[in-house]
Design a protein around this motif. Sequence first.
Motif, mmCIF file in Angstrom:
data_model
loop_
_atom_site.group_PDB
_atom_site.id
_atom_site.type_symbol
_atom_site.label_atom_id
_atom_site.label_comp_id
_atom_site.label_asym_id
_atom_site.label_seq_id
_atom_site.Cartn_x
_atom_site.Cartn_y
_atom_site.Cartn_z
ATOM 1 N N GLN A 12 0.827 -1.205 0.000
ATOM 2 C CA GLN A 12 0.000 0.000 0.000
ATOM 3 C C GLN A 12 0.859 1.252 0.000
ATOM 4 O O GLN A 12 0.512 2.259 -0.639
ATOM 5 C CB GLN A 12 -0.912 -0.013 1.225
ATOM 6 N N ASP A 49 0.638 4.216 -2.792
ATOM 7 C CA ASP A 49 0.266 5.585 -2.443
ATOM 8 C C ASP A 49 1.373 6.593 -2.728
ATOM 9 O O ASP A 49 1.091 7.751 -3.048
ATOM 10 C CB ASP A 49 -0.120 5.667 -0.965
ATOM 11 N N SER A 109 1.483 11.069 8.690
ATOM 12 C CA SER A 109 0.041 11.110 8.505
ATOM 13 C C SER A 109 -0.470 9.813 7.900
ATOM 14 O O SER A 109 -1.528 9.296 8.305
ATOM 15 C CB SER A 109 -0.322 12.299 7.612
ATOM 16 N N TRP A 110 0.267 9.261 6.949
ATOM 17 C CA TRP A 110 -0.139 8.007 6.278
ATOM 18 C C TRP A 110 -0.154 6.846 7.264
ATOM 19 O O TRP A 110 -1.074 6.034 7.269
ATOM 20 C CB TRP A 110 0.829 7.736 5.129
ATOM 21 N N GLY A 134 -0.706 6.946 10.368
ATOM 22 C CA GLY A 134 -1.786 7.087 11.334
ATOM 23 C C GLY A 134 -3.172 6.976 10.740
ATOM 24 O O GLY A 134 -4.160 7.147 11.460
ATOM 25 N N SER A 135 -3.248 6.656 9.442
ATOM 26 C CA SER A 135 -4.544 6.587 8.783
ATOM 27 C C SER A 135 -4.940 5.148 8.508
ATOM 28 O O SER A 135 -4.103 4.255 8.420
ATOM 29 C CB SER A 135 -4.497 7.367 7.464
ATOM 30 N N ALA A 136 -6.249 4.918 8.365
ATOM 31 C CA ALA A 136 -6.728 3.593 7.969
ATOM 32 C C ALA A 136 -6.280 3.249 6.564
ATOM 33 O O ALA A 136 -6.134 2.078 6.215
ATOM 34 C CB ALA A 136 -8.254 3.558 8.068
ATOM 35 N N GLN A 137 -6.056 4.269 5.709
ATOM 36 C CA GLN A 137 -5.579 4.042 4.349
ATOM 37 C C GLN A 137 -4.168 3.461 4.341
ATOM 38 O O GLN A 137 -3.812 2.684 3.460
ATOM 39 C CB GLN A 137 -5.591 5.358 3.567
ATOM 40 N N GLY A 138 -3.383 3.834 5.352
ATOM 41 C CA GLY A 138 -2.007 3.349 5.391
ATOM 42 C C GLY A 138 -1.902 1.947 5.961
ATOM 43 O O GLY A 138 -1.394 1.027 5.319
#
Length: 295
Positions: free
Chosen positions: A163, A167, A180-181, A183-187
Amino acid sequence: MTALTLPDIAAQATHSSLPLDWVGMCNIALPVLLDGSMLRASADAGVSLDDGSARGIHMSRLYLALEAFERQPLTPQLLHQVLLNFLESHAGLSVGAYLKVRFDYMLKRPALISPLAGWKAYPVTLSAQVKDEMFHVELKVEVDYSSTCPCSAALARQLIQQQFLTDFGNQPLSHEAVLSWLGSAQGVVATPHSQRSVAQLQVRLKKGTSELPISALIDQAEAALGTAVQTAVKRADEQAFALANGQNLMFCEDAARRLHLTLQRLTWAAGFALRVEHAESLHAHDAVAQSQWCW
């Protein structure tokens, strides 16, 4: 009028002269004194019926002998004395006596970070027997813990790497963007699976052991496993528990080996048998490992 003598059917001879290995009672409600407290317990009590011509044993004599647990602290010596009372009350009938006592042992456990604490119940079983004048006691406890699968953790890390490449690719990276990445659900797109697990530890006490080392056995096992289940927690405790699991990956084989090496170092253990069960969250079946030493 002459009073009639009550019949003693158990004392009558049987037509099938056959000895029996164990005769007695199971699940007898029993109070036991331990660490200054009265605990609710249940007991199995029995003797061998070595006189094959006798129809039965005197179960009421076994039941009455258990009254000793109301007055004296629970120790190996008390177990031995009760078993000897079993045999004395069955002289000529029995050469073996057996006793099993089950109860929950309560310990108050602190949280990992916060000042909170809570109670945990550990199922305990004491098995004692006298046979051919030989006496021994076995102490069994169950310890719950959390186990995170090493394979699942590796697969989750790989998905996070993929991932990250998707990204960011060949883009210039900044500290702020990566932070930031992460700490995100996307990361963090995948997490390893953990399971509630249980260790069943059965230790034979060395001859002459005067106390029941229940707390010591539990403490040693939880220290070896590293991720004992928690009681009262705040978010900081939950985070610390997640960290402990992430740094303490283990298959059931790993848990069994850790416990085996720990139990071998106990100075009061004459032998042991252990079993660990990881209640899988991926599969509908469980993963199991067993080991023993000098059994």
